[in-house]
Design an enzyme around this catalytic site. Sequence first.
Site, PDB file in Angstrom:
ATOM      1  N   ARG A  36      65.376  27.339  45.399  1.00  0.00           N
ATOM      2  CA  ARG A  36      65.439  26.029  44.759  1.00  0.00           C
ATOM      3  C   ARG A  36      64.429  25.090  45.420  1.00  0.00           C
ATOM      4  O   ARG A  36      64.371  25.018  46.647  1.00  0.00           O
ATOM      5  CB  ARG A  36      66.843  25.441  44.906  1.00  0.00           C
ATOM      6  N   ASP A  41      76.309  27.095  33.233  1.00  0.00           N
ATOM      7  CA  ASP A  41      77.258  28.014  33.872  1.00  0.00           C
ATOM      8  C   ASP A  41      78.475  27.263  34.402  1.00  0.00           C
ATOM      9  O   ASP A  41      79.444  27.885  34.851  1.00  0.00           O
ATOM     10  CB  ASP A  41      76.601  28.832  34.984  1.00  0.00           C
TER      11      ASP A  41
END
Length: 461
Positions: A26, A253
């Site tokens: 990330r 998600d």
Amino acid sequence: MPPVPASSSTLDPDNLHAIFKAYDVRGTVGDQIDEVLARRVGGAFVAVTGAPTVAIGHDMRPSSPGLARAFAEGAAQAGADVVMIGLASTDQLYFASGHLDLAGVMFTASHNPAAYNGIKMCRPGARPIGAETGLLEIRDAVADEVTGDRRGSITERDVLAGYADHLLSLAPVRGRRLTVVVDAGNGMAGHTAPAVFDRLGDQVDLVPMYFELDGTFPNHEANPIEPANLVDLQERVLAEKADIGLAFDGDADRCFLVDERGELVSPSTLTGLIAARELAREPGSTIIHNLITSRSVPEIVGELGGTAVRTRVGHSFIKATMAETDAIFGGEHSGHFYFRDFWRADSGMLAALHALAALAEGEGPLSDLLAEYVRFSSSGEINSTVTDQAAVLEELETAHAGATGVALDHLDGLTVAHDDWWFNVRASNTEPLLRLNAEGKDEQTMARVRDDVLSVIRRDQ
């Protein structure tokens, strides 16, 4: 593509150590993550996992298609065949990995702001890759450009219909007709929700919000754990006199609920509901909950004859514990919900379908349905920007160590527990934040604990 000197690019070792987190990659696009890096990670992924074929999906962020293609080129150069599934939610990628039995890679930064992107990776069957299961080896292999004995192929495959059909086979919605407001936050639920809800036909009156795919997030950040990002949904539920509201994060998600009164539903409450449904289906099963989930969850699981197992935060840890215990379901207070029959992967849409199924089967409103699963007062997750995270944690531990009736543990950050309350403070894996969760036997107790801890965390702000 010629190799780029590590000292002058995203391949710099310091950068690699910064962006490879506990269970994903990330960082900000351009200075931390670019196509050069993505191509190298593609080769390293194949070299470390030995995957002969890789499924790759990506979200709607402007940088995602190019990063996904660069990763595919690196994987193909390393000798793997690549199946591009295109625009996808993260759980759609997990479906592809499980259904096709392929290693999987998803380009997304989930709920992070538009400047970010990232990479989630798994082995065939959606088996997670985290810091303890290969992610650091992939990081260390990025320095060398990998070339295989053969160049793999790159093909495309649409798995969206199969994904929708599979979810509805696990949680069919039958009974009374429901009005459902869905806030996709300009994220990937705008791609998956139509495919799922179209199959429900007259069972659901769908009210879509922000279904346009836009990685700049023009309406609000796609981070439903922040109450400010749920205000539009709450107002729309009331305006439509809807039965339920659903909010998804950027890669869809995670799912959060709003009841018919416009009130936010704690993810721990939804965990309790789904746990009860799964235990009714398979009595005596194991249910996983992470350490910041409400105490109501293990209470409910025990009362229903199941076994509750506590674990640390994070999908790779939850999935590993589910595999070790053969758990049927796992829930996180952050809005992630994991299902054994979905390859132990998390799916916000499947959690939403469980809520819709339970609501459609009954006659009362959502607030009545969930009342039995709400037993304590919770702060929700409160994030604070902190420069010296370790020092704050040490101060909190010193303040509570040795106190009468108080227990401390370090399963994930610092948890301090009393019969009447508990709190957990842990560092974010992706941002310079400390995350606080507190719970008490009543609102007054919770507020006192929350405010006492925040006074330490935010003293220098």
